[in-house]
Scaffold this motif. Structure first.
Motif, short mmCIF file in Angstrom:
data_model
loop_
_atom_site.label_atom_id
_atom_site.label_comp_id
_atom_site.label_asym_id
_atom_site.label_seq_id
_atom_site.Cartn_x
_atom_site.Cartn_y
_atom_site.Cartn_z
N LYS A 1 145.98 -11.17 40.10
CA LYS A 1 146.40 -12.15 41.54
C LYS A 1 147.78 -12.54 41.88
O LYS A 1 148.12 -12.74 40.64
N TRP A 2 148.31 -12.90 42.58
CA TRP A 2 149.85 -12.83 43.19
C TRP A 2 149.57 -14.81 43.52
O TRP A 2 148.47 -14.57 43.86
N PRO A 3 150.28 -15.76 43.66
CA PRO A 3 150.66 -16.18 43.66
C PRO A 3 150.59 -17.05 45.67
O PRO A 3 150.12 -17.68 46.32
N ASP A 4 150.83 -15.56 46.35
CA ASP A 4 151.04 -15.39 47.68
C ASP A 4 149.03 -15.11 48.13
O ASP A 4 148.95 -14.58 49.87
N GLY A 5 148.42 -14.86 47.65
CA GLY A 5 146.96 -14.45 47.11
C GLY A 5 146.90 -12.85 47.86
O GLY A 5 145.50 -12.65 47.76
N SER A 6 147.68 -11.61 47.39
CA SER A 6 146.97 -11.07 47.17
C SER A 6 147.07 -10.08 45.86
O SER A 6 146.69 -11.10 45.20
N PHE A 7 146.05 -9.58 45.52
CA PHE A 7 145.43 -8.85 44.08
C PHE A 7 145.10 -7.90 43.87
O PHE A 7 145.13 -7.11 45.36
N TYR A 8 144.25 -7.15 43.04
CA TYR A 8 144.05 -5.80 42.47
C TYR A 8 143.07 -5.76 41.77
O TYR A 8 143.26 -6.14 40.71
N VAL A 9 142.57 -5.18 42.32
CA VAL A 9 141.19 -4.61 40.81
C VAL A 9 140.77 -3.92 40.67
O VAL A 9 140.91 -2.75 41.33
N GLY A 10 140.45 -3.42 39.57
CA GLY A 10 139.87 -2.54 38.80
C GLY A 10 139.72 -2.11 37.74
O GLY A 10 139.47 -3.14 36.98
N ASN A 11 139.78 -0.63 36.81
CA ASN A 11 139.38 -0.63 36.08
C ASN A 11 140.16 -0.58 34.88
O ASN A 11 141.81 0.66 35.36
N TRP A 12 141.21 -0.86 34.57
CA TRP A 12 142.26 -1.84 33.48
C TRP A 12 142.05 -0.30 32.30
O TRP A 12 141.19 -0.46 31.38
N SER A 13 143.00 0.47 32.10
CA SER A 13 143.22 0.96 30.92
C SER A 13 145.48 1.00 30.56
O SER A 13 145.69 1.60 31.69
N LYS A 14 145.67 1.43 29.02
CA LYS A 14 146.76 1.76 29.20
C LYS A 14 146.94 3.50 29.24
O LYS A 14 148.68 3.39 29.34
N ASP A 15 146.56 4.15 29.17
CA ASP A 15 146.28 5.50 29.32
C ASP A 15 146.05 5.51 30.95
O ASP A 15 145.14 4.88 31.56
N PRO A 16 147.39 6.27 31.42
CA PRO A 16 147.01 6.25 33.16
C PRO A 16 146.04 6.79 33.66
O PRO A 16 145.49 6.70 34.92
N SER A 17 145.32 7.78 32.97
CA SER A 17 144.06 8.21 33.19
C SER A 17 143.32 7.88 33.41
O SER A 17 142.37 8.11 34.36
N GLU A 18 142.64 6.89 33.29
CA GLU A 18 141.89 6.16 33.16
C GLU A 18 142.13 4.98 33.66
O GLU A 18 141.17 4.40 34.15
N GLN A 19 143.41 4.48 33.93
CA GLN A 19 143.14 3.32 34.95
C GLN A 19 143.42 3.67 36.30
O GLN A 19 143.59 4.58 37.16
#
Length: 776
Positions: free
Chosen positions: A224-242
Motif C-alpha cells: 500500500k502507498w500513502p495515497d491509497g493505491s495498492f497492489y495485491v497478489g502472490n509475492w516471490s523473489k522469482d519473477p516467474s512466480e510473481q
C-alpha cells in the motif's frame, strides 16, 4: 636435578602465581585479609574440620592454588550463600551460591566488559536477567539455560531494537523490530528471521501486509502507498512466480504505474537487515571452580575442579600437575620429608587423574550401565526365510514412492481417507509396463490411502529420495530377533531411521478408521508424542498359499548417534510389568517395564510444561478414538560413565578419558555447553528427542511387591532422553473386554492393562505425571 629441588622449584612457581592472584584480588575487591590456602596447615585443617564436619555456614577467603580467588559464605567445602569468585582469566561472579552452584540472583562479568545481571539456576543464566554485550548490545528479559527464551527486549548498538518473543536464543513468535531509520516490522518470526504473517512499514509511509519466508515477502500480500493505491497478489523473489494486480487511488490514478514489485526485494528491503547477535566466548556454566575438599582423615587437602553449575571437570590444565616429580619407589623418609613441607602433594597424581572417586552412591554400590549389545537384529540375506518378503516390500515401496503424483496440499478431501481408497499393483517376475523384472515370485502390492501417507511424509519433513534409499537401498533390512507378544515381526532399516512392523487385519482397520483424526492431530500439534506413521501396505503372495502380509512403516524413536543405555516401556499398570529376563541377560537393548523403573525423569521447566500439555492432548485424542494398551517408550543415554561401567552422578568425580567402553558416541559436558552456545544446533532438540535432562534414582520398599513408584534418593544423573507414545492401534474390542473380565476375577482390576480407554487414559496420565517432574 634432585627430586626435592624440582619439587621446591615447582612450589616456588605456584607461590608466585598465588601472590599475583592475591594482588589482583585486592585490586578488585579492596585490601582484605586473605588466608592462603596452603599457609598454617594445622590451623587450616582444624578450621576445615570444625566447619565442614558440622556443615555450618561460615565466611571464607581463599586464594586457590591455580590462582582463582573466592571470598564469601562457605559450607561443607562449597561456596554457599553470598560470595564472589574471580577466575584467572578475568571472569567474575558476584551473587548467590548453592552448594557450589551459581543459584539465585547474581552478576557475571567477562574480561571483554560484557556483563549479565539477573537470575541463575544450576550455573546457567536462567530466569529474568539483563545481558550487556561488549559491543553495546543489551537484552533484558527471560532466559533458559543461557539462551534468550520467552519475552524480552533487545537494543542493538546500531540503534535498532526488538521487542517480542524469543525461543532458544532467537526471535520466534510475535515481535516488533524497528530499525534506526524508524522503519519497522511487526508480526511473526521463526528461527531469528521474519517468517509468517506480518506487516512492514517504511519511513515514507509505504507498507506491506502479508506473508513472509526467510525474511522476504512470499505468498499472498498487499503493498500500500500513502495515497491509497495498492497492489495485491502472490509475492516471490522469482519473477516467474510473481503475479498481482495494481489498484490506483482516485486522487492520483497515474501514480506508481511504473512501479515494479521487485523493487521491494532489491531496493526497499536492501537497507533493512536484522542485526546478528553477539557470540559469547564462554558461558557461565562452562567456568570451572577450583574448590577444596578435606580428606576424611584430615591429613591432606586436595584440589577439586568444578564447573559453575556444580559439575566436576576433567582434562583441564592444572597448575599443580608438575608437582609430582618423584617415582613411586621413594623411601619412606624422603616421602615424609617432602610431604611435611608440601602438604598438598600426597597422592596428587592419583587425585588429579580422578583415581580417587567420591563415594557418590553412599546407599550402595555404584549403578552400572547394562552390558553392551551387538547391533540389533539379524541381517536378511539370501537364504533367510523372509528374504523374498523383504524384496517384495522394497519393490513395492520403490514403486509407491517413485510413482508420479501432483504436489499434495496439506488440506485433504474427506475422500482421501476413505478405507476403500487403495491401489493394487501386480508385480510379475518378468516385469510389466509399470513394474521392473525381479528375482522374487509374482506378488500383488496394495497401498492404503496413498495420498494421505504421502502427505504425512511431507508433513513430517521426510524427503522421498532419502525415504526410498533407507528402505530400498542396497543395504538389507534387519529382522529383530524375536516377535513381540502380539506376534508381529519388526524390521529395521540399516540406517535405523525406520521400523517396519507386520500388523493384523484388525489393526489395519483401526488405523484406517482413525486416520482422519490422526492426520488432523499430528498436523495441529507439531510436538505430538504419538508414533509417526509413514506408510501402510500389504503384500499378497500368489500361488497356492495366497498369504497376505500387512506392514506399517514408522519412525524409529531411538535413531540417534548416542548409545541408548536404558529402555523402558511404561503403561502405569503393575500386573506382569517386569522384564522376563534374568539380570545376567539384560543388555542395552532389553526393554524394561514399569516395575523395573528406578528413576524419576526431571525436565527443565519449559520442557516439562510442554510435556504435560502434550501428554494431555495425545491421551485425549487416543481416548476419543477408543484406543488403549499404549505405552510411553523411554530411552536414556547417560552422559557420564566411568571406564568400569559405573554411572557417575551429577557433580561426582569423573576419571580422565571416561567414555563408553566400546567408543560409542557420548555427549560430554563440553558438548552440551557447546550445544547451548550454538542456537542453530538446538534444531536437533525437540520434545521427546535428544532432550538434555536429569534422572533421579529411586528405590522401592522391599515389603511391597507392586509398588509402582519408589522413594527418591536425591542422587541425580545427567542424561539425554528420548520418548514417545507407541502401540496406538489397539482398540477396546471384544477380546480386550473378555481379557479384562477374566483377569479382574483373579487380580486387582486396577493393576491390569486391559481396561476401558477412559480409565486407561486417566491411569496412564496419573502415572506419567508422577514419574516426570520439573527439574529443581
Amino acid at each position: 636435578m634432585s627430586k626435592e629441588t624440582g619439587v621446591l622449584k615447582a612450589w616456588e612457581a605456584t607461590v608466585r602465581r598465588t601472590q599475583a592472584a592475591k594482588k589482583r584480588a585486592n585490586s578488585l575487591f579492596g585490601t582484605m585479609s586473605v588466608a592462603h590456602a596452603d599457609d598454617d596447615e594445622d590451623d587450616n585443617k582444624n578450621d576445615e574440620n570444625d566447619n565442614n564436619g558440622s556443615n555450618k555456614l561460615y565466611h571464607a577467603e581463599r586464594v586457590l592454588p591455580n590462582g582463582d580467588y573466592y571470598t564469601g559464605q562457605w559450607s561443607d567445602n562449597f561456596p554457599h550463600g553470598q560470595g564472589k569468585y574471580l577466575w584467572t582469566d578475568g571472569c567474575m561472579y558476584v551473587g548467590e551460591w548453592f552448594r557450589g552452584k551459581t543459584m539465585g540472583k547474581g552478576r557475571f562479568s567477562w574480561p571483554s566488559g560484557a556483563t549479565y545481571e539477573g537470575e541463575f539456576k544450576s550455573g546457567y543464566m536462567d530466569g529474568t536477567g539483563t545481558y550487556t554485550g561488549s559491543n553495546g548490545d543489551t537484552y533484558k528479559g527471560q532466559w533458559i539455560m543461557n539462551l534468550k527464551h520467552g519475552h524480552g527486549v533487545k537494543n542493538y548498538a546500531s540503534g535498532d531494537w526488538y521487542e517480542g518473543e524469543w525461543r532458544r536464543g532467537l526471535q520466534e513468535g510475535q515481535g516488533r523490530y524497528q530499525w534506526k531509520n524508524e522503519s519497522y516490522y511487526f508480526g511473526e518470526w521463526k528461527n531469528g528471521e521474519i517468517c509468517g504473517k506480518g506487516t512492514f512499514v517504511w519511513t515514507n509511509g509505504n507498507r506491506y501486509d502479508g506473508f513472509w519466508e526467510d525474511g522476504l515477502p512470499k505468498g499472498n500480500g498487499t503493498f500500500k502507498w500513502p495515497d491509497g493505491s495498492f497492489y495485491v497478489g502472490n509475492w516471490s523473489k522469482d519473477p516467474s512466480e510473481q503475479n498481482g494486480t495494481y489498484y490506483p487511488s482516485g486522487s492520483s490514478p497515474e501514480a506508481n504505474l511504473e512501479w515494479d514489485p521487485h523493487d521491494v526485494y532489491n531496493v526497499d528491503l536492501g537497507d533493512c537487515k536484522i542485526c546478528p547477535g553477539e557470540k559469547v566466548s564462554i558461558l557461565p556454566s562452562q567456568k570451572k571452580l577450583a574448590l577444596w575438599r578435606s580428606s576424611k582423615s584430615g591429613d591432606s587437602l586436595k584440589p577439586r575442579r568444578m564447573s559453575a553449575d556444580g559439575r566436576v571437570s576433567v582434562g583441564v590444565e592444572r597448575p599443580l600437575d608438575r608437582l609430582h616429580m618423584w617415582d613411586g619407589d621413594a623411601d619412606g623418609d624422603e616421602s615424609s620429608d617432602i610431604g611435611s613441607r608440601i602438604p598438598m602433594v600426597g597422592n596428587l597424581e592419583d587425585d588429579l587423574l580422578g583415581l580417587h572417586m567420591n563415594d557418590a552412591n553412599p546407599k550402595g554400590l555404584p549403578m552400572k550401565v547394562s552390558r553392551r549389545a551387538k547391533k540389533q537384529g539379524e541381517t536378511i540375506c539370501k537364504g533367510h526365510k523372509n528374504y523374498e518378503l523383504m524384496l517384495n516390500l522394497q519393490l513395492g515401496i520403490r514403486h509407491s514412492v517413485g510413482r508420479p503424483a501432483p504436489a499434495a496440499s496439506l488440506d485433504l478431501k474427506p475422500s482421501a481417507f476413505d478405507p476403500k481408497e487403495k491401489v493394487w499393483t501386480r508385480f510379475p517376475s518378468e516385469g510389466s509396463k509399470y513394474t521392473p523384472p525381479h528375482q522374487s515370485s509374482e506378488f500383488r502390492w496394495k497401498d492404503y490411502c496413498p495420498l494421505v501417507f504421502r502427505t504425512l511424509r511431507k508433513l513430517f519433513n521426510v524427503d522421498p529420495a532419502d525415504y526410498m534409499i533407507s528402505i530400498c537401498g542396497n543395504d538389507a533390512l534387519r529382522e529383530l530377533s524375536s516377535p513381540g507378544k502380539s506376534g508381529s515381526f519388526f524390521y529395521l532399516t540399516n540406517d535405523d531411521r525406520y521400523m517396519i512392523k507386520t500388523i493384523k487385519k484388525a489393526e489395519v482397520k483401526v488405523l484406517l478408521r482413525m486416520l482422519s483424526a490422526y492426520y488432523n492431530h499430528v498436523r495441529a500439534f507439531e510436538n505430538t508424542l504419538v508414533t509417526k506413521f509413514y506408510g501402510l501396505h500389504c503384500v499378497k503372495l500368489t500361488g497356492p498359499i495366497q498369504k497376505k502380509v500387512r506392514f506399517i512403516i514408522m519412525g524409529n524413536l531411538f535413531c540417534t548417534e548416542y548409545t541408548i543405555h536404558r529402555r523402558f516401556d511404561l503403561k502405569g499398570s503393575s500386573l506382569g510389568r517386569t522384564t522376563d529376563k534374568p539380570k545376567t541377560e539384560i543388555d542395552e537393548t532389553t526393554i524394561l517395564k514399569d516395575l523395573d523403573l528406578n528413576f524419576i525423569f526431571r525436565l527443565q521447566k519449559s520442557w516439562f510444561q510442554e510435556f504435560c500439555r502434550q501428554i494431555d492432548r495425545d491421551c485425549e485424542f487416543l481416548e476419543q478414538e477408543r484406543i488403549m494398551d499404549y505405552s510411553l517408550l523411554v530411552g536414556l543415554h547417560f552422559r557420564e560413565i566411568s571406564t568400569a561401567g559405573d554411572l557417575i552422578p551429577s557433580g561426582a568425580r569423573t576419571p580422565i578419558g571416561d567414555s563408553d567402553s566400546e567408543g560409542a558416541p557420548c555427549l560430554s559436558r563440553a558438548d552440551m555447553d557447546q550445544l547451548l552456545l550454538d542456537p542453530s544446533r538446538w534444531a536437533s532438540i525437540k520434545l521427546g528427542l535428544n532432550m538434555p535432562a536429569r534422572v533421579e534414582k529411586m528405590v522401592r520398599r522391599n515389603d511391597y511387591e507392586f509398588q509402582l513408584i519408589g522413594e527418591p534418593t536425591g542422587e541425580y544423573y545427567d542424561v539425554i532422553m528420548f520418548f514417545g507414545i507407541i502401540d496406538i492401534l489397539q482398540d477396546y474390542d471384544i477380546s480386550k473386554k473378555l481379557e479384562h473380565a477374566y483377569k479382574s476375577i483373579q487380580y486387582d482390576p486396577t493393576s491390569i492393562s486391559a481396561v476401558d480407554p477412559r480409565q486407561y487414559s486417566r491411569r496412564f496420565r496419573d502415572f506419567i505425571f508422577n514419574i516426570f517432574a520439573e527439574d529443581i
